[in-house]
Design a protein around this motif. Structure first.
Motif, short mmCIF file in Angstrom:
data_model
loop_
_atom_site.label_atom_id
_atom_site.label_comp_id
_atom_site.label_asym_id
_atom_site.label_seq_id
_atom_site.Cartn_x
_atom_site.Cartn_y
_atom_site.Cartn_z
N ILE A 5 0.56 -0.93 0.61
CA ILE A 5 -0.40 -0.15 0.03
C ILE A 5 0.79 1.52 0.19
CG2 ILE A 5 -0.34 0.25 2.52
CD1 ILE A 5 -3.10 0.37 -0.09
N PHE A 6 1.89 1.69 0.30
CA PHE A 6 2.97 2.50 0.72
C PHE A 6 3.06 2.89 -0.39
CE2 PHE A 6 7.12 2.91 0.30
CZ PHE A 6 7.39 4.38 0.56
N ALA A 7 3.97 1.53 -1.81
CA ALA A 7 4.25 2.20 -2.32
C ALA A 7 3.29 2.53 -3.74
CB ALA A 7 5.37 0.69 -3.10
N ALA A 8 2.19 1.91 -3.74
CA ALA A 8 1.57 2.28 -4.62
C ALA A 8 0.23 3.67 -4.70
CB ALA A 8 -0.02 0.96 -4.56
N THR A 9 0.44 4.11 -3.23
CA THR A 9 0.63 5.53 -2.89
C THR A 9 1.26 6.77 -3.28
OG1 THR A 9 1.17 5.36 -1.05
CG2 THR A 9 -0.51 5.40 -0.83
N VAL A 10 2.42 6.16 -2.67
CA VAL A 10 3.51 7.24 -3.71
C VAL A 10 3.38 7.00 -5.55
CG1 VAL A 10 6.31 7.45 -4.26
CG2 VAL A 10 5.39 6.60 -1.31
N GLY A 11 3.57 5.80 -5.58
CA GLY A 11 3.96 5.06 -7.04
C GLY A 11 2.20 6.57 -8.29
N CYS A 12 1.45 6.92 -7.56
CA CYS A 12 0.35 7.62 -7.90
C CYS A 12 0.44 9.23 -8.32
CB CYS A 12 -1.38 7.60 -6.69
SG CYS A 12 -1.63 5.49 -6.65
N VAL A 13 1.37 9.59 -7.66
CA VAL A 13 2.06 11.12 -8.01
C VAL A 13 3.30 11.49 -8.25
CG1 VAL A 13 0.20 11.76 -5.57
CG2 VAL A 13 2.64 11.31 -5.12
N GLN A 14 4.67 10.17 -8.61
CA GLN A 14 4.72 10.10 -9.40
C GLN A 14 5.83 10.41 -11.03
OE1 GLN A 14 8.53 10.01 -7.56
NE2 GLN A 14 6.84 10.33 -5.93
N ASN A 15 6.45 11.44 -11.27
CA ASN A 15 6.76 11.79 -12.22
C ASN A 15 7.23 11.24 -13.49
OD1 ASN A 15 3.81 14.09 -12.22
ND2 ASN A 15 5.33 15.51 -11.16
N LYS A 54 7.61 10.75 -0.68
CA LYS A 54 7.34 9.50 -0.43
C LYS A 54 7.57 10.03 1.67
CE LYS A 54 11.15 10.31 -2.93
NZ LYS A 54 12.35 10.36 -3.02
N TRP A 55 6.44 9.16 1.79
CA TRP A 55 6.58 9.82 3.29
C TRP A 55 7.55 10.00 3.89
CZ3 TRP A 55 3.53 4.92 5.05
CH2 TRP A 55 2.01 5.48 3.80
N TYR A 56 7.73 11.19 2.96
CA TYR A 56 9.74 11.57 3.80
C TYR A 56 10.38 10.53 4.63
CZ TYR A 56 6.98 16.28 2.91
OH TYR A 56 6.01 16.98 2.42
N PHE A 57 10.55 9.23 4.13
CA PHE A 57 11.12 8.16 5.01
C PHE A 57 13.03 8.68 4.49
CE2 PHE A 57 7.93 4.74 4.55
CZ PHE A 57 8.18 4.37 5.92
N ASP A 58 13.17 9.47 3.15
CA ASP A 58 14.51 9.73 2.71
C ASP A 58 14.74 11.22 4.35
OD1 ASP A 58 15.53 8.60 0.76
OD2 ASP A 58 14.15 8.82 0.02
N GLU A 59 14.01 11.84 4.52
CA GLU A 59 14.23 13.17 5.50
C GLU A 59 14.81 12.62 6.95
OE1 GLU A 59 12.71 14.18 1.47
OE2 GLU A 59 11.50 12.47 2.83
N LEU A 60 13.77 11.29 6.82
CA LEU A 60 13.69 10.92 7.94
C LEU A 60 14.78 10.11 8.10
CD1 LEU A 60 12.30 10.75 11.11
CD2 LEU A 60 11.58 7.96 9.72
N TYR A 61 15.01 9.50 7.08
CA TYR A 61 16.80 8.60 7.74
C TYR A 61 17.57 10.26 8.14
CZ TYR A 61 14.76 4.36 6.97
OH TYR A 61 13.18 3.34 6.47
#
Length: 644
Positions: free
Chosen positions: A297-307, A562-569
């Motif tokens: 579900i995470f990846a599907a939500t992110v895939g909906c807005v990528q360009n 992307k749910w701010y995973f990169d920023e969090l890490y």
């Protein structure tokens, strides 16, 4: 022998293309690697017929690999139904990607290096899936990680490619650390790393405990969680998924190979291969199911807005891997491998199709700068439709059979994790269809949004690229129908009898055939709804997506980032690591070690030499004065000695 040929022909191609690149040139490297993979594919399919369909099991011992004291380990090729399916899938997909690469990389200055890396990547994956022991499996496991680093960073003159390659390598090392600990733990518990020896004694150790970090744990649960940690990194499951989208910095054939046949499927294969361990660790299986469903579900939500066209497909891979893992987590291991096989065809098709689009659009990857090209690239357009239909699970394409099987299995499991996976998977099915048709509409339809010079050069790809696309499209259409009965239908037990282990209480693959009718219809309805929403927002009302993004800006930015995973890490790990590293560098290494050590000694020597040099003034009276002081010193020393 056909079994060894399927594995070692790609390695031979790597040696020749990589070692003799100056002598055989671009064309020679392409012929050697493509020829080796085509022959390997023929051998792999032959092995599948003999081992999988023929019901044989073959183990080929090549030589003694490790002989240290009482520990002896052979290098052997294990061919059972699971290995045969994986070898056939990997070699066929990789052969088509090799052929496609001849056209796609035609103008690259480093063709032999690229082709040799592709072949080496394939070889390591084949070593992994034919491993007869955990050390050999780890050899292939680390090999595909190495090759992913080399191929993601293939264009090393690009800083973004170097950063993506390093990121993939480091994130995978985190997962691989857990995987290595799991292997050590298995050896500690069973006294061996041979798969057959482990599987034969796992029932005797089902209640064993192990001390770890000062606590006592159920041994198999702990070991399976550590092993799954490796799968999370290699197969890009939350939270070790962040490397996968950035891997798009590599050439498109690399993306196709990583996402369809090698590397990311390694984690799924490993969990299924070690099903005898996981079956006795229900808590670990529940974790696998929850992590897989959450990733879907995470990846599907992110895939909906990528360009970026490749990033949309990359997040699609992440989501589909989640399906495979939650299938394994509810005990439907065969369904996980079935989806792995069908997914290999349509995902390779989508990536190579996107590469054909990028090729036509003069290396443009932003879908916002595309549109209106479907008549100019008819073959690419047609195969992208086929891949999207299969990905969305539309009847009667390949993804329909495998994805629906997984969702029905999750429902049939009758557990809390199964119900969670089912409903999350159904929601992800809607989003999958939505972003697939968003990609199709933005890329091929509407008014052209590209520069006029780009549009003037839009053209269909050469046959060396379109023929592999057509072959993959055939697989995306027919592979589900062809393999359904064999892999998950009535004959699944006979086919997987020596490859996949399930407890007598695990009857999910039998029960899935008796779920209510609405369970079977729900994924199709979700796919239809997702397609309709995409058509409404990007074809009928093109401005609606922008309006929604503006009205729900916080949600849009949350998904876009992307749910701010990169920023969090970056906040939790990267910045503190930089601060600590800089502190150790400046204060520890620079000020203390170098300051007191080499730099300090050198500075003291220079200062002493400078002071000594001041004595050499060139004036006679200075030297006479120095001599007089010396005489006074000697006389004083002499007189002091007499007094004593």
């Amino acid at each position: 022998m056909v079994y060894a040929a399927a594995v070692f022909l790609p390695f031979l191609g790597f040696l020749i293309a990589g070692g003799l690149m100056r002598f055989i040139g671009d064309r020679g490297a392409q012929l050697v690697t493509c020829g080796g993979l085509v022959l390997a594919a023929v051998a792999g399919v032959t092995a599948f017929v003999e081992v999988g369909l023929g019901g044989q099991r073959v183990t080929i011992e090549l030589f003694t690999w490790i002989d240290s004291g009482s520990f002896e380990l052979s290098w052997a090729l294990r061919y059972d139904a699971l290995s045969a399916v994986m070898v056939a899938t990997v070699t066929v997909i990789s052969a088509l990607i090799h052929i496609y690469s001849v056209g796609y990389m035609a103008h690259d200055p480093s063709i032999p290096r690229f082709m040799s890396y592709l072949s080496l990547f394939t070889f390591f994956m084949l070593m992994l899936v034919t491993a007869d022991n955990l050390v050999q499996l780890y050899f292939g496991w680390e090999g595909v990680g190495l090759c992913s680093y080399l191929l993601i960073g293939f264009w090393y003159d690009r800083p973004s490619a170097n950063a993506a390659a390093i990121k993939a390598f480091i994130v995978n090392r985190i997962g691989d650390f857990g995987f290595a600990l799991g292997i050590f733990g298995v050896f500690l518990l069973f006294g061996t790393v041979e798969l057959d020896a482990i599987f034969s004694s796992v029932a005797d150790q089902k209640d064993a405990t192990i001390h770890f970090l000062g606590y006592e744990f159920h041994a198999l649960t702990l070991l399976c969680l550590l092993l799954f940690m490796g799968a999370m990194g290699k197969s890009a499951q939350v939270p070790l998924h962040t490397w996968l989208p950035d891997a798009m910095e590599g050439p498109t054939p690399v993306s196709a190979l990583i996402h369809a046949a090698t590397m990311v499927t390694a984690g799924v294969f490993m969990v299924v291969r070690l099903s005898p361990l996981f079956e006795y660790a229900p808590i670990a299986l529940a974790v696998v199911a929850v992590v897989g469903a959450s990733t879907a579900i995470f990846a599907a939500t992110v895939g909906c807005v990528q360009n970026d066209i490749k990033r949309v497909i990359a997040y699609s891979t992440c989501s589909q891997l989640g399906y495979m893992f939650f299938a394994a987590g509810v005990g439907a291991y065969a369904a996980a491998i079935f989806h792995l096989v069908t997914h290999a065809f349509f995902k390779a098709l989508l990536f190579l199709g996107s590469g054909s689009v990028i090729h036509a659009m003069s290396d443009e990857q932003d879908m916002r700068k595309m549109g209106g090209i479907w008549r100019m690239v008819p073959v690419t357009y047609a195969v992208m439709w086929v891949g999207s239909l299969a990905l969305a699970g539309v009847p009667f394409f390949a993804g329909y059979y495998s994805k629906d099987t997984i969702l029905e299995a999750a429902f049939a499991a009758g557990s809390g994790t199964g119900a969670f996976a089912f409903w999350i998977g159904a929601g992800a099915a809607l989003l999958t269809a939505f972003y697939s048709w968003r990609l199709l509409i933005m890329t091929f339809h509407g008014e052209p949004r590209a520069d006029e010079r780009v549009m003037a050069h839009v053209h269909e790809s050469p046959k060396v690229m379109t023929l592999p696309l057509i072959a993959l499209a055939a697989g995306a259409v027919f592979s589900g129908l062809l393999f359904y009965d064999l892999l998950v239908g009535e004959g699944w037990k006979e086919f997987w009898r020596e490859s996949i282990f399930t407890l007598p209480t695990t009857t999910v693959l039998e029960d899935l055939h008796h779920v209510p009718g609405w369970v079977k219809l729900l994924p199709v309805a979700m796919a239809a709804l997702g397609i309709a929403l995409a058509y409404l927002m990007y074809a009928l009302r093109p401005g609606l997506a922008g309006v929604l993004a503006g009205r729900f800006r916080a949600v849009y930015l949350f998904l876009l980032n992307k749910w701010y995973f990169d920023e969090l890490y970056d906040f939790l790990f990267v910045r503190p690591a930089h601060v600590i590293g800089r502190g150790l560098w400046k204060s520890g290494d620079g000020a203390l070690i170098d300051g007191v050590g080499p730099d300090g000694v050198a500075a003291a020597t220079i200062e002493l030499a400078r002071r000594a040099s001041r004595l050499q003034t060139g004036y006679l009276y200075h030297y006479a004065f120095a001599m007089l002081i010396g005489v006074v010193f000697l006389v004083s020393w002499y007189l002091f000695g007499l007094v004593r």
